[in-house]
Design a protein around this motif. Structure first.
Motif, PDB file in Angstrom:
ATOM      1  N   SER A  37       6.561  -5.137   7.019  1.00  0.00           N
ATOM      2  CA  SER A  37       6.512  -3.903   7.579  1.00  0.00           C
ATOM      3  C   SER A  37       7.070  -2.916   6.632  1.00  0.00           C
ATOM      4  O   SER A  37       6.512  -1.700   6.393  1.00  0.00           O
ATOM      5  CB  SER A  37       6.395  -3.638   9.180  1.00  0.00           C
ATOM      6  N   GLU A  38       8.125  -2.966   6.587  1.00  0.00           N
ATOM      7  CA  GLU A  38       9.092  -1.999   5.498  1.00  0.00           C
ATOM      8  C   GLU A  38       8.567  -2.038   4.036  1.00  0.00           C
ATOM      9  O   GLU A  38       8.411  -0.760   3.791  1.00  0.00           O
ATOM     10  CB  GLU A  38      10.507  -2.732   5.456  1.00  0.00           C
ATOM     11  N   LEU A  39       8.070  -2.990   3.681  1.00  0.00           N
ATOM     12  CA  LEU A  39       7.467  -3.163   2.294  1.00  0.00           C
ATOM     13  C   LEU A  39       6.069  -2.351   2.426  1.00  0.00           C
ATOM     14  O   LEU A  39       5.848  -1.249   1.501  1.00  0.00           O
ATOM     15  CB  LEU A  39       7.045  -4.270   1.837  1.00  0.00           C
ATOM     16  N   ALA A  40       5.360  -2.528   3.344  1.00  0.00           N
ATOM     17  CA  ALA A  40       3.995  -2.061   3.651  1.00  0.00           C
ATOM     18  C   ALA A  40       4.318  -0.405   3.788  1.00  0.00           C
ATOM     19  O   ALA A  40       3.327   0.474   2.795  1.00  0.00           O
ATOM     20  CB  ALA A  40       3.324  -2.360   4.723  1.00  0.00           C
ATOM     21  N   ASN A  41       5.268   0.301   4.469  1.00  0.00           N
ATOM     22  CA  ASN A  41       5.428   1.535   4.535  1.00  0.00           C
ATOM     23  C   ASN A  41       5.943   2.018   3.186  1.00  0.00           C
ATOM     24  O   ASN A  41       5.706   3.174   3.007  1.00  0.00           O
ATOM     25  CB  ASN A  41       6.609   1.767   5.689  1.00  0.00           C
ATOM     26  N   ALA A  75       3.700  -1.283  -7.644  1.00  0.00           N
ATOM     27  CA  ALA A  75       4.628  -0.651  -6.360  1.00  0.00           C
ATOM     28  C   ALA A  75       5.272  -1.837  -5.848  1.00  0.00           C
ATOM     29  O   ALA A  75       6.594  -1.511  -5.342  1.00  0.00           O
ATOM     30  CB  ALA A  75       3.656   0.022  -5.545  1.00  0.00           C
ATOM     31  N   ILE A  76       5.047  -2.959  -5.724  1.00  0.00           N
ATOM     32  CA  ILE A  76       5.591  -4.184  -4.966  1.00  0.00           C
ATOM     33  C   ILE A  76       6.797  -4.363  -6.094  1.00  0.00           C
ATOM     34  O   ILE A  76       8.023  -4.659  -5.505  1.00  0.00           O
ATOM     35  CB  ILE A  76       4.669  -5.317  -4.947  1.00  0.00           C
ATOM     36  N   CYS A  77       6.622  -4.607  -7.311  1.00  0.00           N
ATOM     37  CA  CYS A  77       7.688  -4.914  -8.210  1.00  0.00           C
ATOM     38  C   CYS A  77       8.806  -3.856  -8.164  1.00  0.00           C
ATOM     39  O   CYS A  77      10.037  -3.913  -8.143  1.00  0.00           O
ATOM     40  CB  CYS A  77       7.367  -4.919  -9.760  1.00  0.00           C
ATOM     41  N   LYS A  78       8.357  -2.447  -8.057  1.00  0.00           N
ATOM     42  CA  LYS A  78       9.270  -1.487  -8.032  1.00  0.00           C
ATOM     43  C   LYS A  78      10.286  -1.516  -6.805  1.00  0.00           C
ATOM     44  O   LYS A  78      11.555  -1.379  -6.670  1.00  0.00           O
ATOM     45  CB  LYS A  78       8.583   0.061  -8.109  1.00  0.00           C
ATOM     46  N   ALA A  79       9.416  -1.620  -5.731  1.00  0.00           N
ATOM     47  CA  ALA A  79       9.987  -1.778  -4.300  1.00  0.00           C
ATOM     48  C   ALA A  79      11.027  -2.872  -4.155  1.00  0.00           C
ATOM     49  O   ALA A  79      12.184  -2.847  -3.515  1.00  0.00           O
ATOM     50  CB  ALA A  79       8.965  -1.738  -3.123  1.00  0.00           C
TER      51      ALA A  79
END
Length: 70
Positions: A18-22, A49-53
């Motif tokens: 949920s944190e990543l999704a937000n 976006a996933i890799c950056k986060a």
């Protein structure tokens, strides 16, 4: 065969789905489908976006394993 290792990298980083999704502005349902490998494709913008986060490389999330049936 392509295997999605998003669950492993989330656990390593101690980040909840949920944190990543937000953070990357994607629905939890879509991210969950990606995590469980129920998707046929992923946009490069989503992967970016996933890799950056998560401060990781695409190879940390996506793995190729030769299919034993072929």
């Amino acid at each position: 065969m392509i295997i999605i290792r998003l669950d492993r990298i989330l656990a390593d980083r101690k980040v909840k789905l949920s944190e990543l999704a937000n953070e990357i502005d994607i629905t939890i349902a879509n991210l969950s489908n990606l995590k469980t490998g129920k998707v046929k494709a992923i946009r490069f913008s989503t992967l970016d976006a996933i890799c950056k986060a998560l401060d990781c490389q695409p190879a940390d999330i996506i793995e190729y394993v030769e299919d034993e049936h072929n």
